[in-house]
Scaffold this active site. Structure first.
Site, short mmCIF file in Angstrom:
data_model
loop_
_atom_site.label_atom_id
_atom_site.label_comp_id
_atom_site.label_asym_id
_atom_site.label_seq_id
_atom_site.Cartn_x
_atom_site.Cartn_y
_atom_site.Cartn_z
N GLN B 198 48.82 65.59 47.65
CA GLN B 198 47.65 65.30 48.49
C GLN B 198 47.99 65.49 49.96
OE1 GLN B 198 47.00 61.52 45.74
NE2 GLN B 198 45.54 61.47 47.43
N PHE B 229 44.48 60.72 42.78
CA PHE B 229 44.09 59.30 42.83
C PHE B 229 45.01 58.46 43.72
CE2 PHE B 229 43.35 61.00 38.48
CZ PHE B 229 41.98 61.20 38.60
N GLU B 233 50.15 61.14 47.07
CA GLU B 233 50.11 61.09 48.54
C GLU B 233 51.53 61.12 49.09
OE1 GLU B 233 47.47 58.18 50.15
OE2 GLU B 233 48.21 58.43 52.19
N ARG B 311 44.94 46.78 54.04
CA ARG B 311 43.59 47.10 53.57
C ARG B 311 43.09 46.04 52.60
NH1 ARG B 311 39.61 51.37 53.30
NH2 ARG B 311 40.73 52.48 54.91
N ARG B 343 43.67 55.03 44.65
CA ARG B 343 42.22 54.94 44.88
C ARG B 343 41.77 53.50 45.24
NH1 ARG B 343 38.08 57.72 40.52
NH2 ARG B 343 36.49 58.36 41.99
N THR B 449 43.31 53.30 58.29
CA THR B 449 43.57 52.22 59.24
C THR B 449 44.66 52.60 60.24
OG1 THR B 449 45.07 51.17 57.66
CG2 THR B 449 42.79 50.40 57.69
N ALA B 518 42.08 58.07 51.53
CA ALA B 518 41.17 57.16 52.23
C ALA B 518 39.72 57.65 52.17
CB ALA B 518 41.60 56.96 53.69
N GLU B 719 36.75 56.70 46.98
CA GLU B 719 37.28 55.44 46.49
C GLU B 719 36.24 54.38 46.15
OE1 GLU B 719 39.66 55.56 50.13
OE2 GLU B 719 41.29 54.68 48.96
#
Lengths: 456, 766
Positions: B198, B229, B233, B311, B343, B449, B518, B719
């Site tokens: 990703q 998902f 990342e 988060r 996710r 964020t 995100a 998400e």
């Protein structure tokens, strides 16, 4: 071994091929057919599903646990070649139309499963797709595509494959027995030969265990053990009857067994796995043994020319230990015909395509309100499939009532000391085992206790 | 206009014919090599001796690489530099890569990797949340605390109080395509990487560091992934680095893919949480004050855990206006896989903690949880209103709230009230089978964020025949991003979508990209592409206006044509004319999200550009003899703003719901006492199958333009829908509560076993 088969309409003849190379590795690494995907390498995700024509029968199979040796004399179709004359198969176009693919990785397997199902005249899409995992769509658009796709019961390529398959013959091999006599002879000559029927277990020893399973024999061509016979008073099921064939038989002969088999593995697994394999490997969590033990089934074993018939429950000695002599093999399973009182309950984390945490099977005869005979067997409750002997004894002669059931409370602890593992805790298994007897009572009394029947 | 049309996924035709190419499908030359990691079998300890001679003697082995052989940086981490590619003596979890096998085939590499003889000085691993707390094993110096008002005094001062502990399990991504990478070495020290990631820019960065090269020497290309998902990342870094190092060492192309069991064992999953809560409220269920303590099991390295835990804190309010709220978050270091993005990125865990509080209050007051939800919702925003907006517990004004209206619509359309009454009646008549129903809302904050990540670039090339090729930093992982962005480009010039060529994401074309994460993919990349298109269109307009003696404002692009005052010409002719008059038809586009300011230490600011909203109602049935259960029906209304592509958005919503419901029901991760993950394959880890989806499944888009200036006023959709699955969980809570007088305190995941014990608690108390 030498292997000859049709691949997407073309004859492939391999000399001295590794019989334990998986069909998936062969397709992807040797034929550049990368449409079939490896998602799990153990037959659980279905991304590698291919369509195999075996004599007259069309089977969707997991290519990742299908050995090259099993392909001898068959015809294989991969996702690249299920279209009609350069056009998409209706299943493919509907998958596009209904937004049935997102990441697309499971899609080839979904397509092949649905194409095979159409040919076989099936439209119970949830069962058909139980062996195809999709992580993106939530399945709704896939089911819609399956429902709306025009049915092609005999695609052009299938007609051609059917013709061509008659002209190719399976390469003859020493490890390619044609009858039970040949199996017996083979095992007598070399008792260490690994018998491979559907390979749904043995293939994992290769793909996950990284073992060499040589020497082996492939039983795909043994006709005389692939029959179901209806004899007086009993059914004789050949060891090589696939679970799918058994399922079709049970739909007519024993509905509760059929409902259990509906949830056994997946269509792909049931089309490969055999009843003999499920018993012979001695698994404590195979779903057939508890049913068959509760039914009072017997096992027919053969060693050379010697045959013996034992109660199935006597076959399982201890975890990993069976009453199977060196060079002996399972020929058939004999099931008595009195199956009216038999009920089978599979409890697993997920309904479809999961291994039982507890599989409870009950066969209780009641005469004038009194329990006259009891056979209760469980999978998942001990190191072997096991009867609830103490509970059975406590029930015989009692009136058929909830109270009689409750009075067995302490007997369960004498019968079972289950394990805690990833599927369930020991405490849960014990509680559920007891509760399944309650479910059996409710069902026999005409009360609804099946959560699968609840509608919104 | 192309935007707003329900086009199919750009690769749908390729998917269904098996032609879509993923990393492992890319043909490699005959001399290509295959890699596998040798893995740790202990959870914590030091390697005393590693005898690799049996590995080297194994068939088909070309090389075995250990940390000592790595030429430069030995690190795969996204930021903290605490994650060696290959262990350097210290071992921190079962499954940690210790050495790298380079072999002639995938199978031979895997076989050899199991043959090392390794002795360890084992230490007691820190596995559970309780272990970590006892050992003070954590990231950051102490807990983070975000607060608003005075929660503890408000709770004490309230008429009623409740407290509880809630366990929330993690989740394995189970992307169908496992992790994979492929490296092609070339002359002039360039390394070309194909990675299922990703985050190609991070892979580029990490590979450059590992090889001692500049980022300009490394090119990373990603055409598509078979699902991500969040699991690709940061987790894709290891394979790409390993391939690059091996390719540099051997001078041959190197490919690596994890076998599924290795994928489970090596890579991180969703963080599991324990949430302790205290709440004070009145007889109507109005919350006076609430306090949460989040215990977050982060695993052995930091990875993205701080941002995930942040988060979770930011979503502790979910959809409710809390005057007095305190959230304390402990980020615990344990000897298991390093938990990573999944996710929702902590949002789901924070949110379900709040929903549990609501459900518990309702149970205590014997009221419909819906009435408690409505009682505590934020006010719906009305832009014309002069009333000051309500604020979250981190000081952000909620200016786009619409859940009151959405909930009203949902209650009406799914006949919630009558169904709940009917269900309660049904339950009275059925001793063994019980039904349940629940409505849960979602309010999910959109933006990274970490503020600087909210940027994107694009490259748009228009050719003289009127066709367009575009590139941007986003990754196609199934969500339909490429098609949505192509629709933006087509709309930019009023041309047919067929004139737009979608191309693989490539770090050589668009640099310094953020991860596709995100939910930001279409917001950021769509806008960057639009700005590039705007730039080219502006140049064309100016030229064509001058050429035809009109005003630039009178130049219009639509229906594959360009209209200039009284003139019109095909778009292809227009581009040709521009080309011949030396007008540049290529442009980059660059976008950064405006108006966001966030201080994660103080826990104050506006971390999100806007919120995405949704509401779901699920109906379930439970067998109270076994805990087996079924989702019978789900109804969803979800807010995607003005949809770029309604069909693709609905796909995200349906898929998100099922994945969220899976997380909270059958998907259970189990480690044994030695820290080994026991659910390491689909045979033991159960994601939903076709029959687990709700038989009745109604999904409706909430027709509502984003009040912020996002790409065509759409909203992010990746998400937020996952959290709609919470409604299934609370419906199960409702069903089990029908077996007794007590609140059942269901933990997640609500497996059959977990529900059977919940039924016992409902009957007999805790």
């Amino acid at each position: 071994m030498d292997v000859t088969f049709l691949l997407n309409g073309e004859t492939v003849a391999l000399k001295n091929a590794d019989p334990h190379l998986t069909c998936l590795d062969f397709l992807r690494e040797q034929r550049n057919l990368s449409g079939s995907k490896e998602g799990c390498n153990e037959g659980d995700c279905g991304a590698c599903t291919v369509i195999v024509l075996d004599k007259e029968i069309i089977r969707p199979l997991n290519a990742c646990i299908l050995f090259l040796g099993q392909l001898n004399g068959k015809a294989i179709r991969t996702v690249e070649a299920v279209g009609e004359d350069g056009h998409l198969h209706p299943v493919q176009s509907e998958m596009v139309e209904k937004h049935g693919s997102q990441c697309g990785f499971c899609t080839p397997g979904i397509v092949t499963s649905l194409v095979a199902a159409q040919i076989n005249g099936r439209s119970d899409h949830e069962n058909i797709l139980a062996g195809n995992l999709c992580r993106c769509t939530g399945y709704a658009p896939i089911i819609k595509a399956a429902e709306t796709a025009a049915v092609l019961s005999e695609p052009t390529w299938l007609r051609e494959d059917r013709k061509k398959i008659r002209d190719i013959s399976a390469s003859p091999n020493a490890n390619w027995p044609q009858s039970s006599d040949e199996i017996a002879a083979l095992l007598t000559a070399n008792p260490k030969t690994r018998l491979i029927a559907g390979a749904t277990d043995v293939a994992l020893w290769v793909t996950k265990g990284l073992q060499d399973v040589s020497p082996s024999a492939f039983l795909a061509n043994v006709e005389d053990l692939s029959q179901i016979e209806d004899r007086q008073g009993e059914y004789v099921i050949g060891a090589l009857v696939t679970i799918e064939a058994l399922f079709n038989w049970a739909k007519v002969s024993c509905r509760p067994y059929a409902e259990l088999l509906r949830r056994y593995g997946s269509v792909q697994i049931r089309n490969a796995a055999t009843l003999g394999g499920n018993i012979a490997n001695g698994s404590p969590i195979g779903d057939n043994p508890p049913v068959l033990i509760a039914a009072g089934a017997e096992l027919c074993l053969r060693q050379g020319d010697k045959r013996r018939r034992i109660l199935l429950e006597k076959y399982f000695l201890a975890y990993g230990r069976q009453d199977l002599k060196v060079g002996e093999f399972v020929e058939a399973i004999v099931i008595p015909k009195s199956l009216d009182a038999l009920r089978c309950y599979k409890v697993s984390k997920r309904f479809d395509q999961d291994i039982s945490a507890v599989c409870g099977c009950f066969n209780i005869e009641i005469n004038n309100g009194i329990i006259s005979s009891v056979r209760i067997a469980f999978g998942g409750m001990a190191g072997i499939p096991k009867r609830a002997s103490h509970v059975e004894r406590a029930l015989v002669g009692k009136p058929w009532s909830l109270q009689a059931l409750e009075e067995t409370e302490d007997e369960w602890l004498k019968d079972f000391v289950p394990l805690t593992d990833v599927r369930a805790s020991a405490k849960y298994r014990l509680k559920v085992a007891r509760n399944l007897l309650t479910r059996y009572f409710m069902e026999r009394s005409g009360q609804s206790a099946d959560v699968l029947q609840v509608v919104p | 206009m192309s935007v707003g049309s329900s086009f199919a996924h750009d690769a749908a035709q390729l998917h269904v014919t098996g032609q879509a190419r993923y990393v492992d499908d890319i043909p490699i030359p005959q001399n290509g090599l295959h890699l596998a990691f040798g893995l740790s079998t202990v959870a914590k300890g030091r390697i005393i001796n590693m005898d690799l001679s049996p590995v080297l003697d194994s068939e088909g082995i070309v090389a075995v690489i250990t940390c000592k052989d790595l030429p430069f940086e030995n690190d795969t981490s996204p930021a903290a530099k605490d994650e060696p590619l290959l262990a350097e003596g210290e071992v921190n979890y079962v499954g940690q890569p210790l050495f790298l096998v380079v072999a002639e085939s995938h199978l031979l590499a895997r076989k050899a990797a199991t043959k090392a003889l390794i002795s360890y000085a084992e230490q007691l691993p820190i596995l559970s949340i309780e272990d970590a707390l006892a050992a003070e094993s954590r990231f950051e110096e102490g807990p983070r605390i975000y607060k608003k008002g005075e929660a503890s005094s408000a709770i004490r001062g309230a008429a009623l109080q409740l407290s509880g502990t809630f366990s929330i399990g993690g989740q394995e991504h189970f992307y169908l395509e496992g992790q994979a990478a492929l490296a092609f070495p070339s002359d002039d020290s360039e390394m070309v990487i194909h990675s299922s990631t990703q985050h190609p820019s991070e892979v580029q960065h990490k590979v450059a560091n590992a090889l001692g090269l500049g980022m300009h020497d490394v090119r990373v290309e990603v055409r598509r992934m078979g699902g991500g998902f969040g699991g690709k990342e940061s987790q894709a870094n290891s394979l790409a680095i390993a391939c690059a190092v091996a390719a540099q060492t051997t001078g041959r192309p190197c490919k690596m893919r994890y076998d599924r069991d290795d994928d489970f064992l090596i890579t991180g999953k969703r963080h599991d949480f324990r949430i302790d809560y205290e709440v004070g409220f009145d007889e109507t269920g109005k919350i006076q004050g609430v306090s949460f303590i989040h215990y977050v099991r982060c695993g052995w390295s930091q990875d993205l855990s701080l941002a995930v835990a942040d988060r979770a804190m930011l979503h502790a309010d979910n959809a409710y206006h809390l005057e007095h709220c305190r959230v304390e978050s402990h980020r615990l270091r344990t000897n298991i896989q390093s938990a990573t993005a999944f996710r929702g990125f902590g949002g789901p865990q924070g949110m379900i903690g709040m929903e549990r509080v609501i459900d518990h209050i309702a149970g205590h007051l014997a009221l419909d949880p819906l009435s408690i939800r409505l009682r505590n919702y934020y006010r719906d925003s009305n832009l014309a209103s002069v009333v000051k907006p309500q604020t979250t517990h981190y000081g952000m004004e909620v200016t786009d709230f619409g859940l009151n209206a959405m909930t009203a619509e949902m209650v009406e359309s799914c006949d919630y009230v009558a169904r709940r009454i009917a269900i309660n009646e049904w339950n009275k008549k059925n001793p063994v089978l019980k039904k349940g129903i629940a409505l849960t809302p979602v309010k999910f904050g959109i933006s990274f964020t970490l503020t600087h990540l909210n940027q994107a670039g694009a490259l748009v090339n228009l050719y003289q025949d009127g066709t367009l090729r575009m590139n941007h930093g986003g990754i196609e992982m199934g969500q339909g991003l490429f098609q949505k962005v192509a629709q933006v480009a087509a709309s930019g010039f009023g041309i047919d979508i067929k004139k737009v060529k979608i191309t693989a994401t490539d770090t050589a074309k668009v640099p310094n990209t953020s991860a596709t994460a995100a939910s930001s993919g279409s917001d950021l990349n769509g806008m960057a592409v639009k700005l590039a298109c705007d730039e080219i269109r502006c140049r064309m307009s100016e030229f064509l206006a001058e050429y035809y003696q009109a005003k630039p404002a009178d130049v219009r692009f639509h229906d594959n044509k360009v209209y200039i005052g009284n003139h019109d010409l095909t778009f292809a002719k227009a581009t040709k004319l521009c080309y011949e008059n030396r007008i540049s038809l290529s442009s980059t586009g660059y976008y950064k999200t405006p108006d966001i300011v966030w201080d994660r230490i103080k826990g104050h600011g506006r971390p999100f550009y806007y919120f995405a909203y949704g509401v779901a109602v699920s109906e379930v049935a439970v067998d109270t003899l076994t805990g087996e259960n079924r989702i019978l029906r789900a109804d969803i209304i979800h807010d995607v703003g003005a949809s770029l592509n309604p069909a693709l958005d609905i796909g995200q919503i349906e898929g998100g719901y099922v994945q969220g419901a899976g997380w909270l029901t059958t998907e259970e991760l189990i480690w044994n006492d030695e820290g080994r993950l026991m659910t390491h394959a689909p045979s033991t880890y159960k994601i939903p199958v076709a029959s687990d989806r709700p038989r009745i499944f109604n999904v409706q888009l909430w027709n509502n333009e984003n009040c912020e200036e996002t790409i065509y006023r759409s909203k992010a959709v990746g998400e937020p829908p996952l959290m709609l699955g919470m409604s299934a969980f609370f419906a199960l809570s409702h069903a089990t509560s029908a077996t007794g007088e007590n609140y059942p305190m269901v933990d997640a995941p609500a497996t059959s076993e977990s529900l059977l014990w919940a039924c016992e608690r409902a009957q007999y108390g805790v």
